[in-house]
Design an enzyme around this catalytic site. Structure first.
Site, short mmCIF file in Angstrom:
data_model
loop_
_atom_site.label_atom_id
_atom_site.label_comp_id
_atom_site.label_asym_id
_atom_site.label_seq_id
_atom_site.Cartn_x
_atom_site.Cartn_y
_atom_site.Cartn_z
N GLN A 98 0.83 -1.20 0.00
CA GLN A 98 0.00 0.00 0.00
C GLN A 98 0.87 1.26 0.00
OE1 GLN A 98 -2.23 1.84 3.33
NE2 GLN A 98 -4.07 1.29 2.17
N CYS A 110 -6.50 7.22 4.87
CA CYS A 110 -5.91 7.49 6.19
C CYS A 110 -6.41 8.82 6.77
CB CYS A 110 -4.38 7.51 6.09
SG CYS A 110 -3.63 7.80 7.71
N LYS A 143 -8.05 2.13 -1.62
CA LYS A 143 -8.80 2.05 -0.35
C LYS A 143 -9.32 3.44 -0.02
CE LYS A 143 -8.50 0.04 4.28
NZ LYS A 143 -8.11 0.98 5.32
N GLY A 148 -14.43 -2.35 8.09
CA GLY A 148 -15.05 -1.68 9.23
C GLY A 148 -15.82 -2.64 10.10
N ASP A 149 -15.31 -2.81 11.32
CA ASP A 149 -16.00 -3.62 12.34
C ASP A 149 -16.18 -5.09 11.97
OD1 ASP A 149 -16.24 -1.20 13.64
OD2 ASP A 149 -18.35 -0.90 13.11
C1 LIG Z 1 -3.67 0.83 14.28
C2 LIG Z 1 -4.28 0.93 12.91
C3 LIG Z 1 -3.46 1.22 11.82
C4 LIG Z 1 -4.02 1.35 10.54
N1 LIG Z 1 -3.20 1.60 9.48
C5 LIG Z 1 -3.73 1.64 8.22
C6 LIG Z 1 -2.89 1.80 7.08
O1 LIG Z 1 -1.65 1.84 7.17
N2 LIG Z 1 -3.49 1.87 5.86
C7 LIG Z 1 -4.86 1.80 5.71
O2 LIG Z 1 -5.37 1.88 4.59
N3 LIG Z 1 -5.66 1.61 6.77
C8 LIG Z 1 -5.13 1.52 8.01
N4 LIG Z 1 -5.95 1.29 9.08
C9 LIG Z 1 -7.41 1.08 8.85
C10 LIG Z 1 -7.75 -0.41 8.71
O3 LIG Z 1 -7.12 -0.97 7.57
C11 LIG Z 1 -9.28 -0.62 8.61
O4 LIG Z 1 -9.76 -0.07 7.41
C12 LIG Z 1 -10.01 0.02 9.79
O5 LIG Z 1 -9.37 -0.31 11.02
C13 LIG Z 1 -11.48 -0.40 9.85
O6 LIG Z 1 -11.62 -1.76 10.14
P1 LIG Z 1 -11.98 -2.32 11.63
O7 LIG Z 1 -13.11 -1.45 12.17
O8 LIG Z 1 -12.40 -3.74 11.35
O9 LIG Z 1 -10.74 -2.18 12.43
C14 LIG Z 1 -5.43 1.18 10.36
C15 LIG Z 1 -6.23 0.87 11.46
C16 LIG Z 1 -5.68 0.74 12.72
C17 LIG Z 1 -6.58 0.41 13.88
#
Ligand SMILES: Cc1cc2nc3c(=O)[nH]c(=O)nc-3n(C[C@H](O)[C@H](O)[C@H](O)COP(=O)(O)O)c2cc1C
Length: 351
Positions: A71, A101, A140, A202-203
């Site tokens: 990415q 991001c 993304k 997400g979630d």
């Molecule tokens: C600690 C952390 C670091 C993340 N770093 C990135 C990243 O480098 N690139 C990205 O596209 N999303 C990043 N995300 C977002 C996740 O890829 C994901 O889209 C987001 O956490 C939603 O999913 P969830 O609710 O299941 O955690 C990050 C999320 C967390 C919690």
């Protein structure tokens, strides 16, 4: 089946890019439990173009760590193309553009989710990447910048027109950060609006939630992010649930220990011969993860990086209240392995 470019994934789930988390050791552990595609954390295109040592380190991979998605984060098309030149020395299967991001220091530079507010720039970057990249390009996004400017549908249509081969939608706005609930309706609307595969993010905290989101949105796949922390077996659970095993949503192999029920016996298998986890498997996973973290980052950083995984792996355990704060201060491999051994003793006492 989740397919894009020449990739045909055995499971409709991918491991998320996560800064400070999605390194080679963590990806390797996730793959062990069936993760069919994993992404690196976001990598700054400019820093990669300049071959910054720490940035290049984020590309560390292995033969087992495939297929791999890289990415990239940035805003200048030229930076991305120069980063692609550096990437020509590496083996990877997908190139993902981060337009999601929300972090202040990223959006201040006009990168990440800021691109949702500059669609022309976003589409120009994608076209340049699609023209130049040797591998399929994915993007993304978030649902929008804030609740007043939810524009994922228009953005997604433009992304498809620009030639990307799949889109991942995190159903939160930039303003939401990681709070509140992800909006699966907007994800479903994006899926209905574009002709390319859509991955929901997400979630997705359990296999059952993954199945629910797949069916409610019609998406081609889900992205496992926080749901995989300390719970890499979420991929195995999802495989089992999709194969029709209703009990596979147990979450993790230590469910018995966490709840006080009897934990599964060593080597327990389901009727169809699948190995169902147990305490031994969890301890082995933790030890392997720690060993790989040390191999990858050296002892000091490897142990420090593993501290948070220790906390995630043991979240919700009985009798670890005194051990956890100590483990979170461990500085050496010997110390951290000792804490895992202590956990193992506690497990054998309680089973
Ligand atoms: C600690 C952390 C670091 C993340 N770093 C990135 C990243 O480098 N690139 C990205 O596209 N999303 C990043 N995300 C977002 C996740 O890829 C994901 O889209 C987001 O956490 C939603 O999913 P969830 O609710 O299941 O955690 C990050 C999320 C967390 C919690």
């Amino acid at each position: 089946m989740l397919s894009f470019g020449d990739l045909h994934l055995s499971l409709p789930a991918v491991l998320a890019p996560m800064a400070g988390i999605s390194d080679l050791p963590y990806r390797t552990i996730a793959r062990r439990f069936g993760c069919p595609l994993a992404f690196t954390e976001m990598i700054n295109a400019r820093a990669l173009a300049l071959r910054n040592t720490k940035t290049v380190k984020l590309l560390e991979s292995s033969l087992i760590d495939a297929p791999l998605g890289v990415q990239l984060l940035g805003r200048e098309p030229r930076d991305f193309l120069e980063a692609l030149d550096v990437l020509s020395d590496y083996s990877y299967s997908v190139l993902d553009l981060n337009a999601a991001c929300p972090v202040r220091k990223v959006v201040r530079k006009g990168e990440g989710a800021t691109l949702l507010r500059e669609p022309d720039r976003l589409f120009r970057i994608i076209k340049a990447l699609v023209d130049y990249s040797p591998v399929p390009v994915t993007v993304k996004i978030r649902s929008g910048w804030d609740h007043r400017s939810v524009n994922a549908i228009e953005i997604a249509k433009g992304i498809a027109d620009a030639g990307a081969c799949a889109i991942c939608v995190h159903g939160r706005t930039r303003s939401q950060g990681y709070t509140g609930r992800a909006d699966i309706e907007i994800v479903q609307q994006v899926k209905a609006a574009v002709p390319i595969p859509v991955i929901a993010s997400g979630d997705i905290l359990s296999a059952m939630k993954a199945v629910d989101v797949l069916s409610k949105t019609g998406c081609d796949g889900v992205m496992i992010a926080r749901g995989g922390l300390g719970n890499p077996w979420i991929f195995r659970d999802l495989t089992l649930v999709l194969e029709g095993d209703p009990e596979a949503s147990v979450g993790d192999p230590m469910k018995g220990i966490k709840t006080g029920d009897e934990s599964p016996a060593v080597g327990d298998t389901t009727d169809d011969g699948h190995f169902r986890g147990n305490a031994v498997e969890l301890m082995e996973t933790m030890k392997d993860h720690l060993s790989m973290s040390i191999d990858c980052h050296g002892e000091k950083v490897g142990v420090i990086n593993f501290r948070k995984f220790f906390a995630w792996y043991t979240k919700g355990w009985k009798n670890t209240r005194s051990l956890r704060p100590l483990a979170l201060k461990a500085n050496s491999a010997a110390e951290m392995f000792q804490f895992i051994d202590k956990l193992e003793e506690q497990c054998s006492r309680s089973s």
